[in-house]
Design a protein around this motif. Structure first.
Motif, PDB file in Angstrom:
ATOM      1  N   ILE A 144      13.135  19.242 -16.370  1.00 48.21           N
ATOM      2  CA  ILE A 144      12.940  17.805 -16.543  1.00 48.21           C
ATOM      3  C   ILE A 144      14.197  17.010 -16.224  1.00 48.21           C
ATOM      4  N   ASP A 145      15.313  17.447 -16.765  1.00 48.97           N
ATOM      5  CA  ASP A 145      16.583  16.741 -16.563  1.00 48.97           C
ATOM      6  C   ASP A 145      17.728  17.621 -17.040  1.00 48.97           C
ATOM      7  N   ASP A 146      18.942  17.068 -17.049  1.00 47.24           N
ATOM      8  CA  ASP A 146      20.102  17.859 -17.462  1.00 47.24           C
ATOM      9  C   ASP A 146      20.048  18.237 -18.937  1.00 47.24           C
ATOM     10  N   ASN A 147      19.398  17.444 -19.776  1.00 45.05           N
ATOM     11  CA  ASN A 147      19.251  17.802 -21.198  1.00 45.05           C
ATOM     12  C   ASN A 147      18.415  19.070 -21.345  1.00 45.05           C
ATOM     13  N   HIS A 148      17.347  19.133 -20.582  1.00 47.65           N
ATOM     14  CA  HIS A 148      16.463  20.298 -20.567  1.00 47.65           C
ATOM     15  C   HIS A 148      17.230  21.522 -20.066  1.00 47.65           C
ATOM     16  N   ALA A 149      17.948  21.352 -18.956  1.00 50.21           N
ATOM     17  CA  ALA A 149      18.735  22.453 -18.385  1.00 50.21           C
ATOM     18  C   ALA A 149      19.796  22.929 -19.370  1.00 50.21           C
ATOM     19  N   ASP A 150      20.480  21.995 -20.021  1.00 42.70           N
ATOM     20  CA  ASP A 150      21.512  22.379 -20.989  1.00 42.70           C
ATOM     21  C   ASP A 150      20.926  23.185 -22.143  1.00 42.70           C
ATOM     22  N   ALA A 151      19.738  22.804 -22.594  1.00 43.58           N
ATOM     23  CA  ALA A 151      19.102  23.556 -23.681  1.00 43.58           C
ATOM     24  C   ALA A 151      18.802  24.988 -23.237  1.00 43.58           C
ATOM     25  N   LEU A 152      18.346  25.155 -22.000  1.00 42.44           N
ATOM     26  CA  LEU A 152      18.081  26.496 -21.488  1.00 42.44           C
ATOM     27  C   LEU A 152      19.382  27.292 -21.319  1.00 42.44           C
ATOM     28  N   CYS A 153      20.457  26.617 -20.935  1.00 40.50           N
ATOM     29  CA  CYS A 153      21.769  27.281 -20.851  1.00 40.50           C
ATOM     30  C   CYS A 153      22.227  27.717 -22.239  1.00 40.50           C
ATOM     31  N   LEU A 154      22.050  26.839 -23.223  1.00 45.52           N
ATOM     32  CA  LEU A 154      22.410  27.185 -24.600  1.00 45.52           C
ATOM     33  C   LEU A 154      21.587  28.373 -25.102  1.00 45.52           C
ATOM     34  N   LEU A 155      20.316  28.407 -24.740  1.00 48.74           N
ATOM     35  CA  LEU A 155      19.464  29.531 -25.122  1.00 48.74           C
ATOM     36  C   LEU A 155      19.995  30.824 -24.502  1.00 48.74           C
ATOM     37  N   HIS A 156      20.308  30.791 -23.228  1.00 49.38           N
ATOM     38  CA  HIS A 156      20.847  31.958 -22.528  1.00 49.38           C
ATOM     39  C   HIS A 156      22.152  32.418 -23.191  1.00 49.38           C
TER      40      HIS A 156
END
Length: 166
Positions: A144-156
């Motif tokens: 969706i956006d960088d917030n979404h991507a950051d959450a997935l990075c944090l999950l990883h």
């Protein structure tokens, strides 16, 4: 294979979230907490806490953190830039800590530079670099956006760090 559930949060007025449930399924998205004209700024925190509580208590994402696994919440450390941005960031972190304590859930904060280095190899990576990495991991997912991507990075990041200590 069963594993600890992990909820990752990129905390802001537009919060990115990602969840890996006990079965390894990943769900993610973005949740906004806007204010309507004339509303107290505290309303944002009430809305966020209600949403977070629903996620943790009611199994909003097909998960109950409290059943047999403590779960972990991973979030990006708030940067104290001053003004309203700091108020929002600190307030949301406070709500995460309060809800984690209430539910007996572990939590882990991650500095943005540490996260960037872990994900891309450089602590100075751009948002585009982070999004590109997420698209490699999840080629069929609409980011969706960088917030979404950051959450997935944090999950990883959380999955890798918890694997080192468990």
């Amino acid at each position: 294979m069963s594993s600890w559930p992990i909820l990752s949060l990129d905390l802001a007025t537009k919060t990115g979230w990602a969840l890996r449930n006990r079965d390894g399924k990943v769900l993610s998205g973005v949740k906004e907490f806007p204010l309507k004209r004339g509303e107290s700024r505290g309303i944002r925190f009430l809305r966020f806490r209600k949403w977070l509580r629903e996620c943790l208590e009611l199994g909003k994402f097909g998960l109950r953190f409290c059943d047999n696994a403590p779960g972990v919440i991973v979030y990006e450390q708030a940067h104290h830039r001053g003004g309203y941005a700091t108020e929002v960031a600190v307030g949301l972190v406070t709500d995460v800590l309060a809800e984690a304590a209430r539910e007996g859930i572990e939590h882990m904060s991650v500095h943005s530079g540490t996260l960037k280095k872990a994900i891309t190899g450089s602590g100075r990576s751009s948002k585009a670099d982070m999004i590109a990495q997420v698209k490699l991991w999840y080629p069929n997912m609409h980011i969706i956006d960088d917030n979404h991507a950051d959450a997935l990075c944090l999950l990883h990041y959380g999955i890798n760090e918890i694997g080192k200590v468990s």
